[in-house]
Motif scaffolding. Structure first.
Motif, mmCIF file in Angstrom:
data_model
loop_
_atom_site.group_PDB
_atom_site.id
_atom_site.type_symbol
_atom_site.label_atom_id
_atom_site.label_comp_id
_atom_site.label_asym_id
_atom_site.label_seq_id
_atom_site.Cartn_x
_atom_site.Cartn_y
_atom_site.Cartn_z
ATOM 1 N N VAL A 164 22.286 -28.810 -29.185
ATOM 2 C CA VAL A 164 22.429 -30.236 -28.639
ATOM 3 C C VAL A 164 22.811 -30.145 -27.221
ATOM 4 O O VAL A 164 22.350 -30.902 -26.285
ATOM 5 C CB VAL A 164 23.134 -31.282 -29.601
ATOM 6 N N GLU A 165 23.941 -29.393 -26.971
ATOM 7 C CA GLU A 165 24.330 -29.166 -25.395
ATOM 8 C C GLU A 165 23.397 -28.673 -24.638
ATOM 9 O O GLU A 165 23.237 -28.771 -23.436
ATOM 10 C CB GLU A 165 25.862 -28.634 -25.474
ATOM 11 N N VAL A 166 22.805 -27.583 -25.307
ATOM 12 C CA VAL A 166 21.960 -26.668 -24.431
ATOM 13 C C VAL A 166 20.614 -27.477 -24.225
ATOM 14 O O VAL A 166 20.405 -27.339 -23.111
ATOM 15 C CB VAL A 166 21.436 -25.239 -25.291
ATOM 16 N N GLU A 167 20.272 -28.336 -24.865
ATOM 17 C CA GLU A 167 19.056 -29.402 -24.769
ATOM 18 C C GLU A 167 19.393 -30.010 -23.342
ATOM 19 O O GLU A 167 18.330 -30.544 -22.743
ATOM 20 C CB GLU A 167 18.956 -30.059 -25.683
ATOM 21 N N LYS A 175 10.804 -28.048 -28.947
ATOM 22 C CA LYS A 175 11.030 -26.497 -28.656
ATOM 23 C C LYS A 175 12.112 -26.450 -27.351
ATOM 24 O O LYS A 175 11.940 -27.388 -26.644
ATOM 25 C CB LYS A 175 9.488 -26.156 -28.227
ATOM 26 N N LEU A 176 12.712 -25.472 -27.725
ATOM 27 C CA LEU A 176 13.865 -25.013 -26.598
ATOM 28 C C LEU A 176 13.629 -23.699 -26.286
ATOM 29 O O LEU A 176 13.484 -23.041 -27.227
ATOM 30 C CB LEU A 176 15.078 -25.499 -27.354
ATOM 31 N N SER A 177 13.616 -23.526 -24.907
ATOM 32 C CA SER A 177 13.685 -21.949 -24.652
ATOM 33 C C SER A 177 14.584 -21.550 -23.265
ATOM 34 O O SER A 177 15.146 -22.767 -22.526
ATOM 35 C CB SER A 177 12.285 -21.595 -24.334
ATOM 36 N N ILE A 178 15.239 -20.488 -23.367
ATOM 37 C CA ILE A 178 15.763 -19.736 -22.277
ATOM 38 C C ILE A 178 15.338 -18.804 -21.751
ATOM 39 O O ILE A 178 14.880 -17.928 -22.397
ATOM 40 C CB ILE A 178 17.463 -19.688 -22.918
ATOM 41 N N GLU A 231 16.197 -20.137 -34.076
ATOM 42 C CA GLU A 231 17.324 -20.410 -35.135
ATOM 43 C C GLU A 231 18.462 -20.984 -34.033
ATOM 44 O O GLU A 231 18.609 -20.265 -33.266
ATOM 45 C CB GLU A 231 17.581 -19.575 -36.001
ATOM 46 N N ARG A 232 18.907 -22.073 -34.644
ATOM 47 C CA ARG A 232 19.899 -22.519 -33.734
ATOM 48 C C ARG A 232 21.138 -22.681 -34.683
ATOM 49 O O ARG A 232 21.007 -23.008 -35.632
ATOM 50 C CB ARG A 232 19.468 -24.162 -33.301
ATOM 51 N N ASP A 233 22.421 -22.808 -33.632
ATOM 52 C CA ASP A 233 23.694 -23.034 -34.324
ATOM 53 C C ASP A 233 24.231 -22.536 -35.412
ATOM 54 O O ASP A 233 24.629 -22.824 -36.463
ATOM 55 C CB ASP A 233 23.751 -24.752 -34.591
ATOM 56 N N ALA A 244 20.087 -18.531 -16.324
ATOM 57 C CA ALA A 244 18.779 -18.488 -16.707
ATOM 58 C C ALA A 244 18.333 -19.716 -17.047
ATOM 59 O O ALA A 244 19.106 -20.546 -17.515
ATOM 60 C CB ALA A 244 18.854 -17.651 -18.277
ATOM 61 N N PRO A 245 16.846 -20.059 -16.686
ATOM 62 C CA PRO A 245 16.400 -21.230 -16.996
ATOM 63 C C PRO A 245 16.430 -21.551 -18.445
ATOM 64 O O PRO A 245 15.962 -20.951 -19.202
ATOM 65 C CB PRO A 245 15.127 -21.237 -16.155
ATOM 66 N N ILE A 246 16.360 -22.986 -18.533
ATOM 67 C CA ILE A 246 16.342 -23.540 -19.894
ATOM 68 C C ILE A 246 15.249 -24.913 -19.784
ATOM 69 O O ILE A 246 15.320 -25.668 -19.065
ATOM 70 C CB ILE A 246 17.827 -24.279 -20.343
#
Length: 151
Positions: A95-98, A119-122, A129-131, A111-113
């Motif tokens: 959630v914080e990465v988003e 969908k979430l990418s870095i 898979e998250r958290d 690194a760009p997020i």
């Protein structure tokens, strides 16, 4: 989907980052690379850290010979740089990465997020898979090994 409690059977405290990764069937190559780079002590004994962990399938997508080359003793510094580019200081939930547009990794580069719908990418790698909880941080599985730019 969260795996927050997947490695805490019967309420036991979660393992450290290295042991959590080693216990996951998707991170054997990463675990071996961390050992070769002599980084296991850092991710075991300090933190908290957020590890964007390439799966075994992510390592298989590298050009032929890349991983083998990094694992040679004379290329240890490059391997360390690549692995540290997957580690963000601090415990950062998905959630914080988003909320971020970039993350300054342990290696020193950002690194760009990107967020596109759910969908979430870095660094161009999709978070699959998250958290995944650990005692000294959190792991987010990614589908591609991200490589820092050379100085």
């Amino acid at each position: 989907m969260s795996n927050r409690d997947s490695n805490t059977p019967n309420g036991a405290p979660p393992k450290n980052l290295v042991d959590t990764a080693a216990a996951n069937d998707s991170f054997h190559t990463l675990s071996n690379a961390l050992e070769a780079a002599e980084l296991t002590h850092v991710l075991k004994d300090s933190g908290p850290y957020t590890v964007f962990a390439p799966t075994d399938a992510a390592f298989e997508k590298l050009p032929k010979g890349t991983l083998e080359n990094w694992l040679k003793p004379e290329n240890k510094a490059e391997l360390i740089s690549v692995l540290k580019y997957h580690v963000l200081p601090g415990r950062t939930s998905s959630v914080e990465v988003e909320q971020l547009t970039a993350a300054r990794m342990m290696q020193g580069q950002s690194a760009p997020i990107r967020k596109d719908g759910d969908k979430l990418s870095i660094g161009g790698a999709r978070i699959t898979e998250r958290d995944i909880a650990s005692s000294n941080g959190v792991i987010h599985a990614i589908d591609t090994v991200i490589v820092p730019t050379k100085p």
